[in-house]
Write a protein that holds these residues in place. Structure first.
Motif, PDB file in Angstrom:
ATOM      1  N   ILE A  14      46.480  49.047  65.696  1.00 35.59           N
ATOM      2  CA  ILE A  14      45.676  50.226  65.363  1.00 35.59           C
ATOM      3  C   ILE A  14      46.529  51.251  64.619  1.00 35.59           C
ATOM      4  O   ILE A  14      46.071  51.852  63.629  1.00 35.59           O
ATOM      5  N   LEU A  15      47.762  51.460  65.072  1.00 32.55           N
ATOM      6  CA  LEU A  15      48.669  52.376  64.357  1.00 32.55           C
ATOM      7  C   LEU A  15      48.883  51.925  62.926  1.00 32.55           C
ATOM      8  O   LEU A  15      48.856  52.732  61.986  1.00 32.55           O
ATOM      9  N   TRP A  16      49.118  50.632  62.759  1.00 26.45           N
ATOM     10  CA  TRP A  16      49.341  50.082  61.416  1.00 26.45           C
ATOM     11  C   TRP A  16      48.071  50.155  60.574  1.00 26.45           C
ATOM     12  O   TRP A  16      48.095  50.634  59.430  1.00 26.45           O
ATOM     13  N   GLY A  17      46.957  49.698  61.124  1.00 27.01           N
ATOM     14  CA  GLY A  17      45.706  49.689  60.372  1.00 27.01           C
ATOM     15  C   GLY A  17      45.233  51.079  60.000  1.00 27.01           C
ATOM     16  O   GLY A  17      44.702  51.293  58.906  1.00 27.01           O
ATOM     17  N   THR A  18      45.427  52.040  60.910  1.00 27.02           N
ATOM     18  CA  THR A  18      45.022  53.418  60.624  1.00 27.02           C
ATOM     19  C   THR A  18      45.801  53.980  59.436  1.00 27.02           C
ATOM     20  O   THR A  18      45.234  54.648  58.562  1.00 27.02           O
ATOM     21  N   ALA A  19      47.097  53.720  59.394  1.00 26.02           N
ATOM     22  CA  ALA A  19      47.923  54.207  58.287  1.00 26.02           C
ATOM     23  C   ALA A  19      47.477  53.595  56.960  1.00 26.02           C
ATOM     24  O   ALA A  19      47.298  54.301  55.956  1.00 26.02           O
ATOM     25  N   GLU A  20      47.287  52.275  56.957  1.00 25.85           N
ATOM     26  CA  GLU A  20      46.895  51.595  55.721  1.00 25.85           C
ATOM     27  C   GLU A  20      45.498  52.015  55.275  1.00 25.85           C
ATOM     28  O   GLU A  20      45.257  52.260  54.089  1.00 25.85           O
ATOM     29  N   MET A  21      44.564  52.088  56.214  1.00 30.40           N
ATOM     30  CA  MET A  21      43.194  52.484  55.881  1.00 30.40           C
ATOM     31  C   MET A  21      43.141  53.932  55.435  1.00 30.40           C
ATOM     32  O   MET A  21      42.397  54.285  54.505  1.00 30.40           O
ATOM     33  N   GLY A  22      43.924  54.768  56.068  1.00 32.52           N
ATOM     34  CA  GLY A  22      43.964  56.172  55.678  1.00 32.52           C
ATOM     35  C   GLY A  22      44.404  56.348  54.238  1.00 32.52           C
ATOM     36  O   GLY A  22      43.845  57.168  53.502  1.00 32.52           O
ATOM     37  N   ASP A  23      45.390  55.569  53.830  1.00 32.80           N
ATOM     38  CA  ASP A  23      45.867  55.670  52.449  1.00 32.80           C
ATOM     39  C   ASP A  23      44.817  55.168  51.474  1.00 32.80           C
ATOM     40  O   ASP A  23      44.676  55.703  50.370  1.00 32.80           O
ATOM     41  N   LEU A  24      44.056  54.139  51.855  1.00 28.33           N
ATOM     42  CA  LEU A  24      42.974  53.639  51.003  1.00 28.33           C
ATOM     43  C   LEU A  24      41.892  54.703  50.822  1.00 28.33           C
ATOM     44  O   LEU A  24      41.402  54.920  49.707  1.00 28.33           O
ATOM     45  N   VAL A  25      41.531  55.346  51.923  1.00 25.01           N
ATOM     46  CA  VAL A  25      40.495  56.390  51.861  1.00 25.01           C
ATOM     47  C   VAL A  25      40.973  57.565  51.020  1.00 25.01           C
ATOM     48  O   VAL A  25      40.239  58.095  50.182  1.00 25.01           O
ATOM     49  N   ARG A  26      42.213  57.968  51.240  1.00 23.42           N
ATOM     50  CA  ARG A  26      42.775  59.072  50.447  1.00 23.42           C
ATOM     51  C   ARG A  26      42.748  58.752  48.958  1.00 23.42           C
ATOM     52  O   ARG A  26      42.310  59.562  48.136  1.00 23.42           O
ATOM     53  N   GLY A  27      43.192  57.553  48.606  1.00 21.03           N
ATOM     54  CA  GLY A  27      43.212  57.160  47.199  1.00 21.03           C
ATOM     55  C   GLY A  27      41.828  57.120  46.584  1.00 21.03           C
ATOM     56  O   GLY A  27      41.642  57.495  45.416  1.00 21.03           O
ATOM     57  N   ALA A  28      40.847  56.666  47.368  1.00 23.56           N
ATOM     58  CA  ALA A  28      39.475  56.587  46.850  1.00 23.56           C
ATOM     59  C   ALA A  28      38.899  57.976  46.579  1.00 23.56           C
ATOM     60  O   ALA A  28      38.260  58.208  45.554  1.00 23.56           O
ATOM     61  N   PHE A  29      39.155  58.913  47.482  1.00 21.23           N
ATOM     62  CA  PHE A  29      38.585  60.248  47.323  1.00 21.23           C
ATOM     63  C   PHE A  29      39.248  61.035  46.185  1.00 21.23           C
ATOM     64  O   PHE A  29      38.568  61.727  45.430  1.00 21.23           O
ATOM     65  N   ILE A  30      40.564  60.945  46.078  1.00 22.85           N
ATOM     66  CA  ILE A  30      41.226  61.720  45.023  1.00 22.85           C
ATOM     67  C   ILE A  30      40.994  61.114  43.639  1.00 22.85           C
ATOM     68  O   ILE A  30      41.244  61.776  42.626  1.00 22.85           O
ATOM     69  N   SER A  31      40.529  59.867  43.588  1.00 19.24           N
ATOM     70  CA  SER A  31      40.264  59.239  42.287  1.00 19.24           C
ATOM     71  C   SER A  31      38.909  59.638  41.707  1.00 19.24           C
ATOM     72  O   SER A  31      38.630  59.384  40.533  1.00 19.24           O
ATOM     73  N   ILE A  32      38.060  60.250  42.532  1.00 15.57           N
ATOM     74  CA  ILE A  32      36.745  60.678  42.046  1.00 15.57           C
ATOM     75  C   ILE A  32      36.918  61.915  41.169  1.00 15.57           C
ATOM     76  O   ILE A  32      37.552  62.892  41.589  1.00 15.57           O
ATOM     77  N   PRO A  33      36.384  61.897  39.958  1.00 20.81           N
ATOM     78  CA  PRO A  33      36.557  63.043  39.046  1.00 20.81           C
ATOM     79  C   PRO A  33      36.044  64.340  39.649  1.00 20.81           C
ATOM     80  O   PRO A  33      35.047  64.357  40.381  1.00 20.81           O
ATOM     81  N   LYS A  34      36.727  65.430  39.338  1.00 18.26           N
ATOM     82  CA  LYS A  34      36.340  66.731  39.881  1.00 18.26           C
ATOM     83  C   LYS A  34      34.952  67.168  39.412  1.00 18.26           C
ATOM     84  O   LYS A  34      34.271  67.927  40.102  1.00 18.26           O
ATOM     85  N   ASN A  35      34.536  66.687  38.230  1.00 17.88           N
ATOM     86  CA  ASN A  35      33.225  67.110  37.740  1.00 17.88           C
ATOM     87  C   ASN A  35      32.084  66.590  38.608  1.00 17.88           C
ATOM     88  O   ASN A  35      30.971  67.109  38.558  1.00 17.88           O
ATOM     89  N   GLN A  36      32.359  65.537  39.405  1.00 18.94           N
ATOM     90  CA  GLN A  36      31.343  65.049  40.337  1.00 18.94           C
ATOM     91  C   GLN A  36      31.083  66.089  41.431  1.00 18.94           C
ATOM     92  O   GLN A  36      29.934  66.324  41.817  1.00 18.94           O
ATOM     93  N   PHE A  37      32.142  66.706  41.909  1.00 24.73           N
ATOM     94  CA  PHE A  37      32.003  67.761  42.904  1.00 24.73           C
ATOM     95  C   PHE A  37      31.308  68.979  42.285  1.00 24.73           C
ATOM     96  O   PHE A  37      30.417  69.581  42.895  1.00 24.73           O
ATOM     97  N   GLU A  38      31.738  69.325  41.073  1.00 24.98           N
ATOM     98  CA  GLU A  38      31.179  70.500  40.406  1.00 24.98           C
ATOM     99  C   GLU A  38      29.709  70.303  40.075  1.00 24.98           C
ATOM    100  O   GLU A  38      28.897  71.235  40.224  1.00 24.98           O
ATOM    101  N   SER A  39      29.338  69.094  39.652  1.00 29.11           N
ATOM    102  CA  SER A  39      27.942  68.816  39.312  1.00 29.11           C
ATOM    103  C   SER A  39      27.054  68.900  40.545  1.00 29.11           C
ATOM    104  O   SER A  39      25.950  69.456  40.496  1.00 29.11           O
ATOM    105  N   GLY A  40      27.525  68.342  41.662  1.00 30.91           N
ATOM    106  CA  GLY A  40      26.747  68.403  42.894  1.00 30.91           C
ATOM    107  C   GLY A  40      26.547  69.820  43.371  1.00 30.91           C
ATOM    108  O   GLY A  40      25.456  70.202  43.815  1.00 30.91           O
TER     109      GLY A  40
END
Length: 225
Positions: free
Chosen positions: A100-126
């Motif tokens: 769980i410690l290992w999976g949480t770290a790896e999954m957390g990095d995947l989630v972080r990468g996915a969210f920061i890759s979304i263009p800022k204009n998507q947030f601004e448009s919403g």
């Protein structure tokens, strides 16, 4: 005709024992994968916050887990923690904690990468369309993030299933340990049994991981349309 050792699979309850070992492997995998997805998603969201303290803590945790081999973590948790703190952990419980410690770290990095890759204009448009923050994430951000998270998350899940074989070294009687016991019990009567036992274990691992690979490929093709 030379005895190839395949008969060992059908002697007594050897085949059933391997399947019971597979159940232990899958039980460990399912518990750790589900917990890692939930905790990893939370960790990934925390890593996107612009808080230097949270950023430092999560980054140190991620790098520590990545640098430290899972086998060392298993030994530290199962042998070291038991003696240092006086906590009596079973091998299965120690394995659950480590994965769980290992999976949480790896999954957390995947989630972080996915969210920061979304263009800022998507947030601004919403926001410009009058979406609340909850609606913004539910209808705009999360669907896009999921498309990027699911394939690597499936890959992480297969890696976690395969890595569970390490728990044999802390005494957990899962599929690999069961296979070793069968081979050891028949090493004089069927010296070539190892080929068939390990071949069967390989096949069972393949059957456990293959559906996840197929699902990931299906989702990728579906989202490309």
């Amino acid at each position: 005709m030379q005895d190839l050792g395949i008969r060992v699979l059908f002697d007594g309850e050897n085949g059933v024992r391997l399947l019971l070992g597979l159940i232990v492997t899958l039980k460990l995998s399912v518990i750790t994968i589900i917990a890692s997805c939930l905790l990893g998603t939370l960790m990934g969201l925390l890593m996107t916050l612009r808080n230097p303290i949270i950023h430092t803590i999560t980054r140190v945790y991620l790098e520590f887990i990545r640098i430290m081999p899972q086998l060392v973590l298993l030994f530290v948790t199962y042998f070291g923690l038991t003696r240092a703190v006086g906590i009596n952990l079973s091998g299965f419980t120690a394995a659950v904690i480590v994965f769980i410690l290992w999976g949480t770290a790896e999954m957390g990095d995947l989630v972080r990468g996915a969210f920061i890759s979304i263009p800022k204009n998507q947030f601004e448009s919403g926001t410009a369309l009058g979406f609340s923050k909850l609606q913004l994430y539910r209808f705009i951000i999360l669907p896009q993030a999921l498309r990027q998270i699911i394939p690597p998350a499936m890959n992480l899940a297969t890696r976690m299933i395969m890595t569970t074989s390490l728990v044999v070294l802390i005494g957990v009687v899962e599929m690999l340990k069961t296979g070793q016991q069968i081979i050891e019990a028949n090493r004089y009567t069927a010296p070539s049994a190892a080929l068939w036992i390990y071949g069967t274990i390989f096949f069972l691992y393949f059957l456990s991981c293959w559906p996840l690979t197929i699902l990931a490929q299906h989702l990728e093709k579906k989202w490309e349309k």
